[in-house]
Design an enzyme around this catalytic site. Sequence first.
Site, PDB file in Angstrom:
ATOM      1  N   THR A 135      19.842   7.090  18.190  1.00  0.00           N
ATOM      2  CA  THR A 135      19.770   6.507  16.845  1.00  0.00           C
ATOM      3  C   THR A 135      20.505   7.406  15.852  1.00  0.00           C
ATOM      4  OG1 THR A 135      17.689   5.413  17.361  1.00  0.00           O
ATOM      5  CG2 THR A 135      18.171   5.758  15.023  1.00  0.00           C
ATOM      6  N   ASN A 167      19.964  -3.292  26.773  1.00  0.00           N
ATOM      7  CA  ASN A 167      18.611  -2.829  27.061  1.00  0.00           C
ATOM      8  C   ASN A 167      17.676  -3.951  27.514  1.00  0.00           C
ATOM      9  OD1 ASN A 167      19.420  -3.110  24.186  1.00  0.00           O
ATOM     10  ND2 ASN A 167      17.227  -3.213  23.837  1.00  0.00           N
ATOM     11  N   GLN A 192      21.716   2.894  27.986  1.00  0.00           N
ATOM     12  CA  GLN A 192      21.022   2.313  29.136  1.00  0.00           C
ATOM     13  C   GLN A 192      21.827   2.476  30.429  1.00  0.00           C
ATOM     14  OE1 GLN A 192      17.983   1.341  29.285  1.00  0.00           O
ATOM     15  NE2 GLN A 192      17.418   1.050  27.153  1.00  0.00           N
ATOM     16  N   SER A 236      21.028   8.989  25.281  1.00  0.00           N
ATOM     17  CA  SER A 236      19.646   9.287  24.929  1.00  0.00           C
ATOM     18  C   SER A 236      18.943   9.878  26.140  1.00  0.00           C
ATOM     19  CB  SER A 236      18.953   7.999  24.484  1.00  0.00           C
ATOM     20  OG  SER A 236      17.596   8.251  24.226  1.00  0.00           O
ATOM     21  N   HIS A 288      15.714  10.357  26.914  1.00  0.00           N
ATOM     22  CA  HIS A 288      14.473   9.804  27.499  1.00  0.00           C
ATOM     23  C   HIS A 288      14.708   8.560  28.351  1.00  0.00           C
ATOM     24  CE1 HIS A 288      13.429   6.493  24.465  1.00  0.00           C
ATOM     25  NE2 HIS A 288      14.359   7.139  23.812  1.00  0.00           N
ATOM     26  N   THR A 346      18.616  23.968  13.340  1.00  0.00           N
ATOM     27  CA  THR A 346      18.422  24.762  14.554  1.00  0.00           C
ATOM     28  C   THR A 346      18.262  23.848  15.764  1.00  0.00           C
ATOM     29  OG1 THR A 346      17.372  26.470  13.233  1.00  0.00           O
ATOM     30  CG2 THR A 346      16.957  26.558  15.611  1.00  0.00           C
ATOM     31  N   CYS A 361      10.679  -5.826  19.719  1.00  0.00           N
ATOM     32  CA  CYS A 361       9.334  -5.581  19.208  1.00  0.00           C
ATOM     33  C   CYS A 361       9.375  -4.396  18.259  1.00  0.00           C
ATOM     34  CB  CYS A 361       8.393  -5.264  20.360  1.00  0.00           C
ATOM     35  SG  CYS A 361       6.720  -4.943  19.843  1.00  0.00           S
TER      36      CYS A 361
HETATM   37  N1  PLP Z   1      20.673   2.047  22.398  1.00  0.00           N
HETATM   38  C1  PLP Z   1      19.988   1.363  23.323  1.00  0.00           C
HETATM   39  C2  PLP Z   1      20.733   0.334  24.160  1.00  0.00           C
HETATM   40  C3  PLP Z   1      18.624   1.584  23.521  1.00  0.00           C
HETATM   41  O1  PLP Z   1      17.961   0.891  24.448  1.00  0.00           O
HETATM   42  C4  PLP Z   1      17.970   2.562  22.706  1.00  0.00           C
HETATM   43  C5  PLP Z   1      16.530   2.816  22.846  1.00  0.00           C
HETATM   44  O2  PLP Z   1      15.729   1.913  22.963  1.00  0.00           O
HETATM   45  C6  PLP Z   1      18.721   3.257  21.757  1.00  0.00           C
HETATM   46  C7  PLP Z   1      20.064   2.970  21.640  1.00  0.00           C
HETATM   47  C8  PLP Z   1      18.094   4.295  20.853  1.00  0.00           C
HETATM   48  O3  PLP Z   1      17.899   5.502  21.521  1.00  0.00           O
HETATM   49  P1  PLP Z   1      16.977   6.670  20.922  1.00  0.00           P
HETATM   50  O4  PLP Z   1      15.580   6.328  21.317  1.00  0.00           O
HETATM   51  O5  PLP Z   1      17.453   7.917  21.580  1.00  0.00           O
HETATM   52  O6  PLP Z   1      17.188   6.702  19.456  1.00  0.00           O
END
Ligand code: PLP
Length: 385
Positions: free
Chosen positions: A74, A151, A179, A199, A201, A237, A325
């Site tokens: 993001t 996603n 993704q 990303s 996670h 930092t 959601c």
């Molecule tokens: N782009 C896609 C396709 C995602 O699925 C997501 C997270 O749901 C993001 C961007 C955002 O990632 P982050 O959680 O690192 O801000």
Amino acid sequence: MTRVVRTYLDYNATAPLRPQAREAMLAALDAAGNPSSVHAEGRRARAIVEAARETVAALVGARPSEVIFTSGATEAASTVLHRRWQTIVLAPVEHPCVTGPALASEGRVRELPIARDGRLDPETLRGAIAGEIERGTPAAQMVVALQLANNETGIVQDVAALSAIAKEAGAFVVCDAVQAAGRIAIDRDALGCDFLMLSSHKLGGPKGIGALIVREGAPLSPLLIGGGQEKRRRAGTENVEAIAGFGAAAQAAATETGQRAHLVAGLRDALESGLRRMSPGLVVVGVDVERLPNTSLVVSPGRRSETTVISLDMAGVAVSSGSACASGKVSRSPVLAAMGFGDDIAQGAVRFSLGWATTQEDIERCLQAWSSIRPADKGSDLTAA
Ligand code: PLP
């Protein structure tokens, strides 16, 4: 009391933390120094950050110097889009982290239609770019957002072909590879993009850390201004522990990409055939085009997705509704709407997403749970919206 074994099939929301990432984070917690300090403690923290920068760069075939660590995709998207562009071209499949800053920026947003199969037609893009140039936007003031994999549906765009069209016209390209990373091989140069977002996670690293990969020479207006960290491209930092976990997850994902993807695709296919056997009316979105190996968006007409998601949760299986959601409110999915699905379909979508720890037993437990709730056979709770 018997303990219900949980089955987690929501990797596209967040993948469980990989053991390698946990280990790297625990080790980094003991690095006392600030990576900007010159003493031994600082140099130790710096070494952790730079090692992770190398593995993250390697995951997408970029140079370590092109990696900027951010708080996630993001922030990476906002950094690229918050200013500088006269026109931002995008498709409705983009994540809100792209559409949000695009709409909030001072630039004009040109939204392109997508085809029924969920893909962006290269000729549509070519026409739109030419139209924007004709309207007065210099190509160098235009950025095209291209999502590598969606996603919700897992549908993969032909970013290399689309990006070539944008580059030929002189526009810049930003690619959301969130993704796709760790699920299919990514070669940043082959994709031809100037900016690429990742990303942690989604690939088994910790939350709250990600990266913006900026091609050398591409224009960037930092979002966070202050200290000189990340070569003055992102002040603050560095989150050393999270960066260590991200690096370890990227390395683990890179090592397993081909073989694990094959395995996951097999599990995903077994899941889909099992679901179809029990619910013959079930529609799998995107079966005719290239999809991520781990994602399955299915629609049971006549049943709201929230009902299915809650019933599966009670039966021990974690999945997502296909609808966007936010703040606990489920709204119509712009992705399915853009693909031409009506409300009756879009409101019944359920997303299963698999990953590095998914096993055959998970799929069996999920199918058992589906059979116990059997959406298609238990009547309809769907009323026209
Ligand atoms: N782009 C896609 C396709 C995602 O699925 C997501 C997270 O749901 C993001 C961007 C955002 O990632 P982050 O959680 O690192 O801000």
